[in-house]
Scaffold this motif. Structure first.
Motif, PDB file in Angstrom:
ATOM      1  N   VAL A  54       6.596 -15.851  14.376  1.00  0.00           N
ATOM      2  CA  VAL A  54       6.828 -14.896  15.636  1.00  0.00           C
ATOM      3  C   VAL A  54       8.604 -16.314  16.159  1.00  0.00           C
ATOM      4  O   VAL A  54       8.626 -17.182  15.615  1.00  0.00           O
ATOM      5  N   TYR A  55       9.538 -15.787  16.811  1.00  0.00           N
ATOM      6  CA  TYR A  55      10.549 -16.359  16.529  1.00  0.00           C
ATOM      7  C   TYR A  55      11.027 -16.320  18.221  1.00  0.00           C
ATOM      8  O   TYR A  55      10.282 -14.307  18.460  1.00  0.00           O
ATOM      9  N   GLY A  76      14.980  -9.615   4.816  1.00  0.00           N
ATOM     10  CA  GLY A  76      14.250  -8.883   3.932  1.00  0.00           C
ATOM     11  C   GLY A  76      13.351  -8.997   4.984  1.00  0.00           C
ATOM     12  O   GLY A  76      11.753  -8.587   4.707  1.00  0.00           O
ATOM     13  N   LEU A  77      13.534  -9.246   6.120  1.00  0.00           N
ATOM     14  CA  LEU A  77      11.884  -9.531   7.836  1.00  0.00           C
ATOM     15  C   LEU A  77      12.359  -8.340   8.068  1.00  0.00           C
ATOM     16  O   LEU A  77      13.679  -8.290   9.085  1.00  0.00           O
ATOM     17  N   ARG A  78      11.588  -7.508   8.060  1.00  0.00           N
ATOM     18  CA  ARG A  78      10.755  -6.445   9.343  1.00  0.00           C
ATOM     19  C   ARG A  78      10.295  -6.968  10.223  1.00  0.00           C
ATOM     20  O   ARG A  78       9.507  -7.169  11.025  1.00  0.00           O
ATOM     21  N   LEU A  79      11.314  -7.752  11.167  1.00  0.00           N
ATOM     22  CA  LEU A  79      10.407  -8.186  12.723  1.00  0.00           C
ATOM     23  C   LEU A  79      10.498  -7.253  13.691  1.00  0.00           C
ATOM     24  O   LEU A  79      11.251  -5.984  14.308  1.00  0.00           O
ATOM     25  N   LYS A  80       9.781  -6.927  14.610  1.00  0.00           N
ATOM     26  CA  LYS A  80       9.617  -6.121  15.649  1.00  0.00           C
ATOM     27  C   LYS A  80      10.079  -6.709  17.228  1.00  0.00           C
ATOM     28  O   LYS A  80       9.619  -7.575  17.259  1.00  0.00           O
ATOM     29  N   PHE A  94      11.683 -11.802  22.446  1.00  0.00           N
ATOM     30  CA  PHE A  94      11.106 -12.314  21.429  1.00  0.00           C
ATOM     31  C   PHE A  94      10.446 -11.714  20.271  1.00  0.00           C
ATOM     32  O   PHE A  94      10.496 -10.613  20.722  1.00  0.00           O
ATOM     33  N   VAL A  95      10.603 -11.626  18.482  1.00  0.00           N
ATOM     34  CA  VAL A  95      10.550 -10.504  18.102  1.00  0.00           C
ATOM     35  C   VAL A  95       9.672 -11.645  16.618  1.00  0.00           C
ATOM     36  O   VAL A  95       8.978 -12.846  16.775  1.00  0.00           O
ATOM     37  N   CYS A  96       8.494 -10.179  16.647  1.00  0.00           N
ATOM     38  CA  CYS A  96       7.863 -11.406  15.514  1.00  0.00           C
ATOM     39  C   CYS A  96       7.445  -9.788  14.071  1.00  0.00           C
ATOM     40  O   CYS A  96       7.946  -9.667  14.138  1.00  0.00           O
ATOM     41  N   ASP A  97       6.925 -10.997  12.732  1.00  0.00           N
ATOM     42  CA  ASP A  97       7.028 -10.477  11.617  1.00  0.00           C
ATOM     43  C   ASP A  97       5.693  -9.145  11.860  1.00  0.00           C
ATOM     44  O   ASP A  97       4.982  -9.713  12.282  1.00  0.00           O
ATOM     45  N   THR A  98       6.770  -8.043  11.125  1.00  0.00           N
ATOM     46  CA  THR A  98       5.147  -7.557  10.949  1.00  0.00           C
ATOM     47  C   THR A  98       4.751  -7.707   9.162  1.00  0.00           C
ATOM     48  O   THR A  98       3.649  -6.731   9.215  1.00  0.00           O
ATOM     49  N   SER A  99       4.679  -8.434   8.502  1.00  0.00           N
ATOM     50  CA  SER A  99       4.725  -8.978   7.399  1.00  0.00           C
ATOM     51  C   SER A  99       4.027 -10.192   6.988  1.00  0.00           C
ATOM     52  O   SER A  99       4.388 -11.460   7.833  1.00  0.00           O
ATOM     53  N   ILE A 100       3.226 -10.811   6.504  1.00  0.00           N
ATOM     54  CA  ILE A 100       2.832 -12.177   5.925  1.00  0.00           C
ATOM     55  C   ILE A 100       3.121 -12.727   5.036  1.00  0.00           C
ATOM     56  O   ILE A 100       3.485 -13.428   3.863  1.00  0.00           O
ATOM     57  N   SER A 101       4.211 -11.835   4.503  1.00  0.00           N
ATOM     58  CA  SER A 101       4.637 -12.520   2.802  1.00  0.00           C
ATOM     59  C   SER A 101       5.967 -13.739   3.022  1.00  0.00           C
ATOM     60  O   SER A 101       5.501 -14.429   2.343  1.00  0.00           O
ATOM     61  N   LYS A 102       6.611 -13.468   3.741  1.00  0.00           N
ATOM     62  CA  LYS A 102       7.781 -14.715   3.562  1.00  0.00           C
ATOM     63  C   LYS A 102       7.857 -15.167   5.716  1.00  0.00           C
ATOM     64  O   LYS A 102       7.953 -14.086   6.436  1.00  0.00           O
ATOM     65  N   LYS A 122      -2.158 -12.117  15.003  1.00  0.00           N
ATOM     66  CA  LYS A 122      -1.825 -10.676  14.757  1.00  0.00           C
ATOM     67  C   LYS A 122      -0.776 -10.366  15.782  1.00  0.00           C
ATOM     68  O   LYS A 122      -0.516 -10.907  16.462  1.00  0.00           O
ATOM     69  N   PRO A 123       0.558  -9.744  14.708  1.00  0.00           N
ATOM     70  CA  PRO A 123       1.021  -9.384  15.293  1.00  0.00           C
ATOM     71  C   PRO A 123       1.394  -8.754  17.523  1.00  0.00           C
ATOM     72  O   PRO A 123       0.413  -8.477  17.702  1.00  0.00           O
TER      73      PRO A 123
END
Length: 399
Positions: A54-55, A76-80, A94-102, A122-123
């Protein structure tokens, strides 16, 4: 008198009797500040361990979509995002990553700063954001009149100018064309629709794009900021297929166009209902309402329930007291609720929903030329300011 641009987005009434203080907003970048408010339970779930980062995104001079697009291209961060913030403000969201890769500790440019604040299991979703707090400076206004303003709880929850393109109110028209499967018209509107409120330079480009024979030449000359237009234009030059060209637009933006038309219907409905004397500030027996936690349910005659008005989609039910107004709007627009299910572009289909009829405004205060307040998720500060300022030309006034 209601400004022409208000009419073009379906807003034809004021709901307050306040005369207005005039003035301008957004004279300086820091004059319009907005920060998102997360639900307390959500905040408590953010920790130093978890699956999804979470950012906090702090920005100015760039809208949310473009900032997140840049971050994806670079890292390469796909943020929502939980909510969209435009470029003409200083914002914290606030924005949240949609993957757990990095994940990333922090990243900044001259227009935005991204800082990781923790992780969640959870996202996050839009429901985790409960509202926005605003601090807005109004320049050149008659603030002596503000002592008479006591109607911040009597403001209709219109969808604001930003949803429709602000100085170029075209997004709802594009959305309508998409729903009517008229992709040639959608391309034409996106590329060539001009507005009296837009710049001379932009309108000159739009004028050139009215003629398809200019497409190849325009592709070399179109301004950098018209990135979506460039994308569509490139497809038209290469393939000449309007459906393929519209599909080149990111899905989130295509859905935004459809939702803009949905919002236009809502604005028209609320305007007509208010003019016809419908009770909009207190729910009645049989109404759909939001409770204090923003959950939908039927009217129960309990405190803190707020009237909900339908957002038309393919699942729209006519069993509500606003169907008369909604049906009139749909008839005028020559569209049916079922058209919100698009067979040609199913991914933009929208089943509809509900939206609060009035703005829930809290912590309202005035300190010299600074107005501060908190609005629930989805409400527009510019709609509240519209009632305070009563601008004759909202775009010139910074809206």
């Amino acid at each position: 008198m209601i400004p022409r641009i208000d009419h073009s987005i379906g807003i034809v009434v004021y709901s307050t009797n306040f005369a207005g203080i005039g003035g301008k907003i957004r004279t300086n970048p820091d004059d319009f500040f907005v920060s998102e408010i997360l639900d307390q339970r959500t905040l408590s779930k953010i920790s130093q361990t978890g699956n999804y980062a979470v950012y906090k995104l702090k920005k100015h001079g760039i809208d949310t979509n473009h900032a997140l697009s840049e971050i994806f291209k670079i890292h390469g961060l796909r943020l929502k995002a939980l909510g969209l913030k435009d470029a003409s403000a200083t914002t914290e969201q606030f924005v949240c990553d949609t993957s757990i890769s990095k994940s990333l500790d922090k990243f900044s440019t001259n227009r935005y700063e991204l800082l990781r604040i923790g992780f969640v299991l959870k996202p996050l979703t839009k429901k985790d954001m409960v509202g926005n707090h605003f601090k807005i400076k109004i320049q050149d206004a008659n603030f002596t009149k503000m002592v008479d303003f006591n109607e911040h709880e009597k403001i209709l929850n219109f969808v604001g100018y930003q949803r429709f393109g602000s100085k170029r109110p075209v997004t709802h028209l594009i959305g309508k064309a998409i729903l009517q499967n008229d992709f040639e018209l959608a391309v034409h509107l996106l590329l060539s629709f001009s507005s009296e409120y837009d710049s001379i330079e932009n309108n000159q480009v739009r004028k050139m794009l009215e003629d398809k024979s200019n497409y190849s030449k325009a592709l070399q000359e179109i301004p950098h900021q018209m990135d979506i237009e460039r994308m569509v234009l490139g497809e038209m030059v290469q393939h000449g297929d309007a459906l393929k060209a519209i599909r080149a637009i990111p899905l989130s933006l295509r859905r935004f166009f459809v939702q803009a038309f949905q919002s236009y219907i809502f604005n028209c409905t609320v305007s007509q209902a208010f003019e016809h004397g419908e009770e909009l500030f207190l729910p009645k027996e049989g109404d759909v309402c939001f409770d204090i936690k923003n959950n939908l349910g039927r009217y129960q005659n309990v405190p803190d329930q707020r009237l909900a008005i339908p957002l038309v989609g393919y699942a729209y039910s006519r069993t509500n007291r606003f169907d008369y107004q909604i049906s009139k709007v749909l008839e005028k627009e020559q569209i049916h609720a079922k058209d919100f299910f698009s067979k040609e572009m199913q991914e933009v289909s929208d089943e509809g929903g509900f939206r609060q009829a009035t703005i829930k405004c809290e912590s309202f205060s005035v300190n010299e030329s600074l107005v501060s307040f908190t609005l629930s998720r989805g409400s527009y500060a510019t709609i509240l300011l519209r009632e305070i300022m009563k601008p004759s030309n909202p775009i010139a006034a910074g809206f």
